[in-house]
Scaffold this motif. Structure first.
Motif, PDB file in Angstrom:
ATOM      1  N   MET A  27       4.429 -26.426   3.812  1.00 52.16           N
ATOM      2  CA  MET A  27       5.679 -25.842   4.295  1.00 52.16           C
ATOM      3  C   MET A  27       6.850 -26.792   4.072  1.00 52.16           C
ATOM      4  SD  MET A  27       7.205 -23.202   5.670  1.00 52.16           S
ATOM      5  CE  MET A  27       6.073 -22.168   6.623  1.00 52.16           C
ATOM      6  N   GLN A  28       6.649 -28.071   4.372  1.00 52.46           N
ATOM      7  CA  GLN A  28       7.751 -29.017   4.208  1.00 52.46           C
ATOM      8  C   GLN A  28       8.195 -29.115   2.760  1.00 52.46           C
ATOM      9  OE1 GLN A  28       9.243 -30.743   6.968  1.00 52.46           O
ATOM     10  NE2 GLN A  28      10.794 -30.881   5.352  1.00 52.46           N
ATOM     11  N   SER A  29       7.233 -29.142   1.848  1.00 53.23           N
ATOM     12  CA  SER A  29       7.558 -29.216   0.419  1.00 53.23           C
ATOM     13  C   SER A  29       8.329 -27.991  -0.033  1.00 53.23           C
ATOM     14  CB  SER A  29       6.268 -29.360  -0.395  1.00 53.23           C
ATOM     15  OG  SER A  29       6.539 -29.320  -1.777  1.00 53.23           O
ATOM     16  N   ARG A  30       7.938 -26.837   0.466  1.00 48.00           N
ATOM     17  CA  ARG A  30       8.610 -25.607   0.056  1.00 48.00           C
ATOM     18  C   ARG A  30      10.054 -25.592   0.529  1.00 48.00           C
ATOM     19  NH1 ARG A  30       9.950 -20.703  -0.523  1.00 48.00           N
ATOM     20  NH2 ARG A  30       8.759 -19.286  -1.763  1.00 48.00           N
ATOM     21  N   LEU A  31      10.293 -25.952   1.764  1.00 53.70           N
ATOM     22  CA  LEU A  31      11.649 -25.896   2.291  1.00 53.70           C
ATOM     23  C   LEU A  31      12.514 -27.017   1.724  1.00 53.70           C
ATOM     24  CD1 LEU A  31      10.882 -24.743   5.915  1.00 53.70           C
ATOM     25  CD2 LEU A  31      11.542 -23.388   3.929  1.00 53.70           C
ATOM     26  N   ASP A  32      11.899 -28.154   1.428  1.00 52.33           N
ATOM     27  CA  ASP A  32      12.633 -29.199   0.724  1.00 52.33           C
ATOM     28  C   ASP A  32      13.126 -28.685  -0.633  1.00 52.33           C
ATOM     29  OD1 ASP A  32      12.241 -30.983   2.785  1.00 52.33           O
ATOM     30  OD2 ASP A  32      10.627 -32.087   1.781  1.00 52.33           O
ATOM     31  N   SER A  33      12.258 -27.947  -1.314  1.00 56.03           N
ATOM     32  CA  SER A  33      12.632 -27.430  -2.638  1.00 56.03           C
ATOM     33  C   SER A  33      13.733 -26.384  -2.551  1.00 56.03           C
ATOM     34  CB  SER A  33      11.402 -26.845  -3.339  1.00 56.03           C
ATOM     35  OG  SER A  33      10.998 -25.616  -2.742  1.00 56.03           O
ATOM     36  N   LEU A  34      13.835 -25.709  -1.404  1.00 52.13           N
ATOM     37  CA  LEU A  34      14.888 -24.712  -1.204  1.00 52.13           C
ATOM     38  C   LEU A  34      16.169 -25.339  -0.666  1.00 52.13           C
ATOM     39  CD1 LEU A  34      12.772 -21.782   0.282  1.00 52.13           C
ATOM     40  CD2 LEU A  34      13.887 -21.828  -1.952  1.00 52.13           C
ATOM     41  N   GLY A  35      16.132 -26.629  -0.368  1.00 55.23           N
ATOM     42  CA  GLY A  35      17.321 -27.348   0.040  1.00 55.23           C
ATOM     43  C   GLY A  35      17.798 -27.062   1.446  1.00 55.23           C
ATOM     44  N   VAL A  36      16.867 -26.752   2.356  1.00 58.26           N
ATOM     45  CA  VAL A  36      17.246 -26.468   3.742  1.00 58.26           C
ATOM     46  C   VAL A  36      16.490 -27.387   4.700  1.00 58.26           C
ATOM     47  CG1 VAL A  36      17.878 -24.054   3.342  1.00 58.26           C
ATOM     48  CG2 VAL A  36      15.505 -24.641   3.906  1.00 58.26           C
ATOM     49  N   LYS A  37      17.103 -27.597   5.831  1.00 60.23           N
ATOM     50  CA  LYS A  37      16.472 -28.354   6.906  1.00 60.23           C
ATOM     51  C   LYS A  37      15.344 -27.516   7.512  1.00 60.23           C
ATOM     52  CE  LYS A  37      17.789 -29.868  11.591  1.00 60.23           C
ATOM     53  NZ  LYS A  37      18.950 -29.988  12.513  1.00 60.23           N
ATOM     54  N   PHE A  38      14.308 -28.174   7.996  1.00 60.48           N
ATOM     55  CA  PHE A  38      13.197 -27.468   8.635  1.00 60.48           C
ATOM     56  C   PHE A  38      13.101 -27.883  10.094  1.00 60.48           C
ATOM     57  CE2 PHE A  38       8.349 -27.030   9.084  1.00 60.48           C
ATOM     58  CZ  PHE A  38       8.461 -25.733   9.528  1.00 60.48           C
ATOM     59  N   ARG A  39      13.161 -26.895  10.977  1.00 59.19           N
ATOM     60  CA  ARG A  39      13.040 -27.099  12.416  1.00 59.19           C
ATOM     61  C   ARG A  39      11.799 -26.333  12.879  1.00 59.19           C
ATOM     62  NH1 ARG A  39      16.588 -28.276  16.571  1.00 59.19           N
ATOM     63  NH2 ARG A  39      18.447 -28.056  15.268  1.00 59.19           N
ATOM     64  N   PRO A  40      10.602 -26.946  12.867  1.00 60.64           N
ATOM     65  CA  PRO A  40       9.383 -26.202  13.201  1.00 60.64           C
ATOM     66  C   PRO A  40       9.367 -25.719  14.640  1.00 60.64           C
ATOM     67  CG  PRO A  40       8.938 -28.545  13.038  1.00 60.64           C
ATOM     68  CD  PRO A  40      10.323 -28.351  12.538  1.00 60.64           C
ATOM     69  N   HIS A  41       8.724 -24.580  14.822  1.00 56.55           N
ATOM     70  CA  HIS A  41       8.539 -24.020  16.173  1.00 56.55           C
ATOM     71  C   HIS A  41       7.235 -24.586  16.724  1.00 56.55           C
ATOM     72  CE1 HIS A  41       9.141 -21.523  19.542  1.00 56.55           C
ATOM     73  NE2 HIS A  41       9.908 -20.640  18.947  1.00 56.55           N
ATOM     74  N   VAL A  42       7.331 -25.304  17.832  1.00 55.18           N
ATOM     75  CA  VAL A  42       6.161 -25.988  18.368  1.00 55.18           C
ATOM     76  C   VAL A  42       5.422 -25.181  19.431  1.00 55.18           C
ATOM     77  CG1 VAL A  42       7.063 -28.275  17.806  1.00 55.18           C
ATOM     78  CG2 VAL A  42       7.590 -27.253  20.037  1.00 55.18           C
ATOM     79  N   LYS A  43       5.835 -23.918  19.622  1.00 53.94           N
ATOM     80  CA  LYS A  43       5.156 -23.099  20.635  1.00 53.94           C
ATOM     81  C   LYS A  43       3.711 -22.810  20.250  1.00 53.94           C
ATOM     82  CE  LYS A  43       6.270 -18.518  18.783  1.00 53.94           C
ATOM     83  NZ  LYS A  43       6.803 -17.185  19.073  1.00 53.94           N
ATOM     84  N   THR A  44       3.404 -22.826  18.961  1.00 55.11           N
ATOM     85  CA  THR A  44       2.037 -22.553  18.524  1.00 55.11           C
ATOM     86  C   THR A  44       1.080 -23.615  19.042  1.00 55.11           C
ATOM     87  OG1 THR A  44       2.740 -21.394  16.524  1.00 55.11           O
ATOM     88  CG2 THR A  44       0.521 -22.318  16.508  1.00 55.11           C
ATOM     89  N   THR A  45       1.448 -24.872  18.886  1.00 52.26           N
ATOM     90  CA  THR A  45       0.523 -25.960  19.217  1.00 52.26           C
ATOM     91  C   THR A  45       0.763 -26.556  20.592  1.00 52.26           C
ATOM     92  OG1 THR A  45       1.955 -27.672  18.257  1.00 52.26           O
ATOM     93  CG2 THR A  45       0.403 -26.554  16.784  1.00 52.26           C
TER      94      THR A  45
END
Length: 378
Positions: A27-45
């Motif tokens: 996921m991080q690699s994909r969003l890096d390639s799209l040029g956007v910041k990633f703010r993961p949702h931690v409710k899952t874990t």
């Protein structure tokens, strides 16, 4: 001496550390390639160790669904937090306490009355509160439509009350109902375009709207480009689950969360093996029931995590799970799964299954186990 997989009591929530790391990196690699910041949702874990791994991979900030999560993560050193559930006045004191403690907490709203009250209460406490407006881009849940008059009313209420209009955010939850790359890509673009349009309309009023936040696991993994978007949020990708496998964004072999269980008996005339993981371990979530492949209460795997095709939990009582073969009764169920056999069950919905346990047993490739606490509550 570190515990091993073979020594764990059942049922237990297992996290495959190798799969987890692969999912985070993907996921991080994909969003890096799209040029956007990633703010993961931690409710899952709801797990400090996993959230730290996400930040170490490149994520910036986290998303939470409860103020208990915000409190716990802030206490552990996490600062940039978005509380992505509409704030009601009754929870303002919890929010203001977190802000006074130094937490860079952002909140959301989708109605003018709440917006005005949020701004007023924060101003009276001498606190400037950053508020984002929730946008409805797919009719799935809450939020205001991008072209609605209500959007401008909410923005005005925030600005006039002294709050900071920090941005807009949306969640295309209806993407969970899709299962083709074309439909998922179209939904990702619908989500992007709607949220960007809402930001543009607010800016046309002369209001700064710096953040444009979109996201769900299916759309994050299906977007072709994200012009105008500043950040993406996604959560279940970190574990994946059988619903996501049916959507088409992962394979069962990618699912990092499973429930370790033991065969405790049989009903050979029915082709059943009975295990000690019922719905108290798996949850009652039957999210695959309306999808192209119904996995019952979960997909059965060997203790090594390899899928056993055709075998699922077809039923569940509180502490008993019913394991059987899809399509035709297994006449050799007793021989195939003798009493004492240890298995893993992949969940329909990782968030719901994780919520049944106070901790994860994180399993390495060598079978060594590290215990990671999780928390819950509101």
């Amino acid at each position: 001496m570190r515990p091993m997989l073979s020594t764990l009591d059942t049922p237990a929530a297992l996290v495959d550390r190798e799969r987890l790391a692969r999912n985070i990196a993907r996921m991080q690699s994909r969003l890096d390639s799209l040029g956007v910041k990633f703010r993961p949702h931690v409710k899952t874990t709801k797990c400090i160790e996993i959230a730290r791994a996400q930040l170490e991979a490149g994520a910036r900030g986290i998303t939470v669904s409860t103020l208990k999560e915000a409190q716990q993560f802030h206490a552990a050193g996490f600062d940039d937090i978005l509380y992505a559930v509409g704030l009601v006045p009754g929870k303002l004191q919890q929010v203001l306490a977190l802000r006074q403690a130094g937490c860079n907490l952002k909140v959301i709203t989708d109605n003018a009355a709440a917006a005005a009250e949020i701004g007023r209460a924060a101003r009276e406490e001498g606190i400037t509160l950053e508020v984002w407006i929730e946008i409805d881009t797919d009719g799935h849940r809450s939020g205001v439509k991008p072209e609605s008059a209500q959007l401008i009313e909410v923005g005005r209420a925030l600005v006039e009350s002294g709050a900071v209009l920090g941005g807009v955010m949306t969640h295309a939850g209806s993407s969970y109902d899709l299962d083709t790359p074309e439909a998922l890509a179209a939904m990702a673009e619908q989500e992007r375009a709607g949220c960007v349009r809402a930001a543009e309309r607010l800016r046309e009023q002369g209001w700064a709207c710096p953040n444009v936040s979109v996201g769900s696991t299916p759309t994050a993994l299906s977007a072709k480009s994200l012009p105008g978007v500043t950040e993406v949020r996604a959560g279940v990708y970190v574990f994946f689950d059988l619903v996501m496998a049916n959507v088409g964004v992962c394979a069962p072999q990618d699912i990092a969360l499973s429930v370790l269980t033991t065969v405790i008996g049989h009903q050979p005339e029915k082709g059943w093996a009975i295990v000690d993981a019922g719905w108290m371990a798996m949850s009652r979530d039957r999210g695959t029931q309306k999808q192209r492949h119904d996995y019952g209460y979960g997909q059965v795997c060997g203790e090594d995590g390899n899928v056993l095709p055709g075998y699922v939990l077809t039923g569940a009582n509180q502490e008993h799970g019913i394991l059987s073969r899809e399509g035709a009764k297994d006449e050799d169920i007793e021989k195939r799964f003798p009493v004492g056999t240890r298995l893993r069950i992949l969940p329909n919905h990782a968030c719901a299954t994780g919520a049944q346990f106070p901790q994860y047993e994180a399993v390495g490739k060598d079978g060594a186990v590290v215990t990671w606490p999780r928390f819950y509550g509101w």
